[in-house]
Enzyme design. Structure first.
Site, PDB file in Angstrom:
ATOM      1  N   ASP A   8     -10.991   5.498   2.562  1.00 39.46           N
ATOM      2  CA  ASP A   8     -11.240   6.017   1.213  1.00 39.46           C
ATOM      3  C   ASP A   8     -11.118   7.546   1.253  1.00 39.46           C
ATOM      4  O   ASP A   8     -11.868   8.213   1.973  1.00 39.46           O
ATOM      5  CB  ASP A   8     -12.658   5.585   0.822  1.00 39.46           C
ATOM      6  N   ILE A   9     -10.217   8.092   0.468  1.00 35.73           N
ATOM      7  CA  ILE A   9      -9.950   9.535   0.531  1.00 35.73           C
ATOM      8  C   ILE A   9     -11.153  10.365   0.065  1.00 35.73           C
ATOM      9  O   ILE A   9     -11.286  11.534   0.453  1.00 35.73           O
ATOM     10  CB  ILE A   9      -8.659   9.880  -0.259  1.00 35.73           C
ATOM     11  N   ASN A  22      -2.852  11.696 -13.748  1.00 35.42           N
ATOM     12  CA  ASN A  22      -1.839  11.512 -14.796  1.00 35.42           C
ATOM     13  C   ASN A  22      -1.732  12.804 -15.589  1.00 35.42           C
ATOM     14  O   ASN A  22      -2.513  13.738 -15.362  1.00 35.42           O
ATOM     15  CB  ASN A  22      -2.169  10.307 -15.686  1.00 35.42           C
ATOM     16  N   GLY A  30      -7.785   3.737 -10.353  1.00 28.60           N
ATOM     17  CA  GLY A  30      -7.306   3.929  -8.986  1.00 28.60           C
ATOM     18  C   GLY A  30      -8.017   5.045  -8.247  1.00 28.60           C
ATOM     19  O   GLY A  30      -9.230   5.247  -8.392  1.00 28.60           O
ATOM     20  N   VAL A  31      -7.253   5.782  -7.471  1.00 28.50           N
ATOM     21  CA  VAL A  31      -7.827   6.853  -6.646  1.00 28.50           C
ATOM     22  C   VAL A  31      -8.381   7.979  -7.538  1.00 28.50           C
ATOM     23  O   VAL A  31      -9.387   8.613  -7.206  1.00 28.50           O
ATOM     24  CB  VAL A  31      -6.786   7.354  -5.605  1.00 28.50           C
ATOM     25  N   ASP A  32      -7.754   8.186  -8.681  1.00 28.30           N
ATOM     26  CA  ASP A  32      -8.203   9.199  -9.650  1.00 28.30           C
ATOM     27  C   ASP A  32      -9.646   8.903 -10.094  1.00 28.30           C
ATOM     28  O   ASP A  32     -10.525   9.792 -10.054  1.00 28.30           O
ATOM     29  CB  ASP A  32      -7.227   9.146 -10.847  1.00 28.30           C
ATOM     30  N   SER A 119       1.648   7.390  -6.583  1.00 33.84           N
ATOM     31  CA  SER A 119       2.518   6.535  -7.427  1.00 33.84           C
ATOM     32  C   SER A 119       2.656   5.085  -6.977  1.00 33.84           C
ATOM     33  O   SER A 119       3.309   4.303  -7.665  1.00 33.84           O
ATOM     34  CB  SER A 119       3.934   7.136  -7.578  1.00 33.84           C
ATOM     35  N   THR A 120       2.072   4.713  -5.831  1.00 33.64           N
ATOM     36  CA  THR A 120       2.322   3.352  -5.323  1.00 33.64           C
ATOM     37  C   THR A 120       1.315   2.317  -5.826  1.00 33.64           C
ATOM     38  O   THR A 120       1.354   1.157  -5.416  1.00 33.64           O
ATOM     39  CB  THR A 120       2.338   3.303  -3.779  1.00 33.64           C
ATOM     40  N   GLY A 121       0.405   2.739  -6.714  1.00 31.73           N
ATOM     41  CA  GLY A 121      -0.557   1.795  -7.295  1.00 31.73           C
ATOM     42  C   GLY A 121      -0.148   1.473  -8.720  1.00 31.73           C
ATOM     43  O   GLY A 121       0.886   0.841  -8.953  1.00 31.73           O
TER      44      GLY A 121
HETATM   45  N1  AR6 Z   1      -8.722   6.363  -1.392  1.00 34.93           N
HETATM   46  C1  AR6 Z   1      -7.425   6.403  -1.007  1.00 34.93           C
HETATM   47  N2  AR6 Z   1      -6.440   5.741  -1.644  1.00 34.93           N
HETATM   48  C2  AR6 Z   1      -6.794   4.994  -2.725  1.00 34.93           C
HETATM   49  C3  AR6 Z   1      -8.131   4.902  -3.193  1.00 34.93           C
HETATM   50  C4  AR6 Z   1      -9.122   5.636  -2.478  1.00 34.93           C
HETATM   51  N3  AR6 Z   1     -10.395   5.629  -2.836  1.00 34.93           N
HETATM   52  N4  AR6 Z   1      -8.131   4.085  -4.286  1.00 34.93           N
HETATM   53  C5  AR6 Z   1      -6.865   3.670  -4.479  1.00 34.93           C
HETATM   54  N5  AR6 Z   1      -6.057   4.214  -3.534  1.00 34.93           N
HETATM   55  P1  AR6 Z   1      -3.204   4.739  -7.949  1.00 34.93           P
HETATM   56  P2  AR6 Z   1      -0.733   5.968  -9.027  1.00 34.93           P
HETATM   57  C6  AR6 Z   1      -4.595   4.061  -3.338  1.00 34.93           C
HETATM   58  O1  AR6 Z   1      -3.050   3.554  -8.845  1.00 34.93           O
HETATM   59  O2  AR6 Z   1       0.058   4.757  -8.664  1.00 34.93           O
HETATM   60  C7  AR6 Z   1      -4.656   6.417 -12.408  1.00 34.93           C
HETATM   61  O3  AR6 Z   1      -5.181   5.738 -13.512  1.00 34.93           O
HETATM   62  C8  AR6 Z   1      -3.921   2.833  -3.882  1.00 34.93           C
HETATM   63  O4  AR6 Z   1      -4.043   1.746  -2.977  1.00 34.93           O
HETATM   64  O5  AR6 Z   1      -4.550   5.328  -7.799  1.00 34.93           O
HETATM   65  O6  AR6 Z   1      -0.194   7.312  -8.674  1.00 34.93           O
HETATM   66  C9  AR6 Z   1      -4.199   7.817 -12.786  1.00 34.93           C
HETATM   67  O7  AR6 Z   1      -5.048   8.409 -13.748  1.00 34.93           O
HETATM   68  C10 AR6 Z   1      -2.470   3.296  -3.983  1.00 34.93           C
HETATM   69  O8  AR6 Z   1      -1.802   3.111  -2.728  1.00 34.93           O
HETATM   70  O9  AR6 Z   1      -2.238   5.967  -8.435  1.00 34.93           O
HETATM   71  C11 AR6 Z   1      -2.829   7.579 -13.317  1.00 34.93           C
HETATM   72  O10 AR6 Z   1      -2.851   7.175 -14.664  1.00 34.93           O
HETATM   73  C12 AR6 Z   1      -2.594   4.815  -4.206  1.00 34.93           C
HETATM   74  O11 AR6 Z   1      -3.971   5.134  -4.016  1.00 34.93           O
HETATM   75  C13 AR6 Z   1      -2.307   6.447 -12.457  1.00 34.93           C
HETATM   76  O12 AR6 Z   1      -3.472   5.752 -11.992  1.00 34.93           O
HETATM   77  C14 AR6 Z   1      -2.169   5.261  -5.577  1.00 34.93           C
HETATM   78  O13 AR6 Z   1      -2.602   4.320  -6.545  1.00 34.93           O
HETATM   79  C15 AR6 Z   1      -1.564   6.969 -11.251  1.00 34.93           C
HETATM   80  O14 AR6 Z   1      -0.977   5.884 -10.586  1.00 34.93           O
END
Ligand code: AR6
Length: 174
Positions: A8-9, A22, A30-32, A119-121
């Site tokens: 977890d970052i 975003n 997600g991570v945000d 971007s991979t989520g």
């Molecule tokens: N620590 C590390 N990596 C994580 C964590 C964490 N706690 N949680 C998820 N990931 P995403 P995106 C990984 O969807 O695709 C948001 O709503 C996850 O497994 O967080 O860039 C923003 O506000 C994946 O590999 O980001 C934007 O609207 C990676 O983080 C949108 O999502 C990215 O997944 C951005 O989408």
């Protein structure tokens, strides 16, 4: 100089962690979502001030705020591309998101930075393709970096972990 971590970052102690944000820069899933929840309200407050000053954040750009309650001192918020099939400049925008974040770290004389898999989520970018771009962009940047000493790729899901392990092994990076 490059390290791979599964986890977890929000728990990582570095000068800056990167947020896959975003264009509104006001939080999301997600991570945000995890970063804003763990870092507390000061991060959102600074994000709002930035958006008031410079407007929405275009994909490929990055801004920096405090880390709030996080172990990281700063959060660098960048916006990756939404995957639209690969013909809409997604590769270049993804590379720019990494580059802008690294440039901001250099500008602030930071030594250690941690990236999620931007971007991979929710944004749906294919994971292998994204990993190759992320690693190549970081490697290219590190050749001319003055301050950054360590880049951590913090991988959350098993699929990305295996992909990163394979690529980094081939590049003979520890
Ligand atoms: N620590 C590390 N990596 C994580 C964590 C964490 N706690 N949680 C998820 N990931 P995403 P995106 C990984 O969807 O695709 C948001 O709503 C996850 O497994 O967080 O860039 C923003 O506000 C994946 O590999 O980001 C934007 O609207 C990676 O983080 C949108 O999502 C990215 O997944 C951005 O989408």
């Amino acid at each position: 100089m490059i390290k791979l971590i599964k986890g977890d970052i929000t728990k990582i102690q570095v000068d800056a962690i990167v947020n896959a944000a975003n264009s509104s820069c006001l939080g999301g899933g997600g991570v945000d979502g995890a970063i804003h929840r763990a870092g507390g309200p000061e991060i959102l407050k600074e994000c709002k001030e930035i958006v008031r000053r410079i407007g929405r954040l275009n994909p490929g750009k990055a801004v920096i705020t405090t880390g709030g309650y996080l172990p990281a001192k700063y959060v660098i918020h960048t916006v990756g591309p939404v995957w639209r099939g690969g013909q809409a400049g997604e590769d270049r925008i993804l590379s720019n998101a990494y580059k802008s974040s690294l440039k901001l770290a250099e500008y602030n004389h930071l030594k250690t930075i941690a990236f999620p898999n931007i971007s991979t989520g929710i944004f749906g970018f294919p994971k292998l393709r994204a990993a190759k771009i992320a690693i190549q962009t970081v490697l290219d940047f590190l050749k001319k970096a003055q301050f950054i000493q360590e880049v951590k790729f913090v991988v959350y899901d098993e699929e990305n972990f295996v992909i990163y392990q394979e690529i980094l092994k081939k590049n003979i990076i520890k």
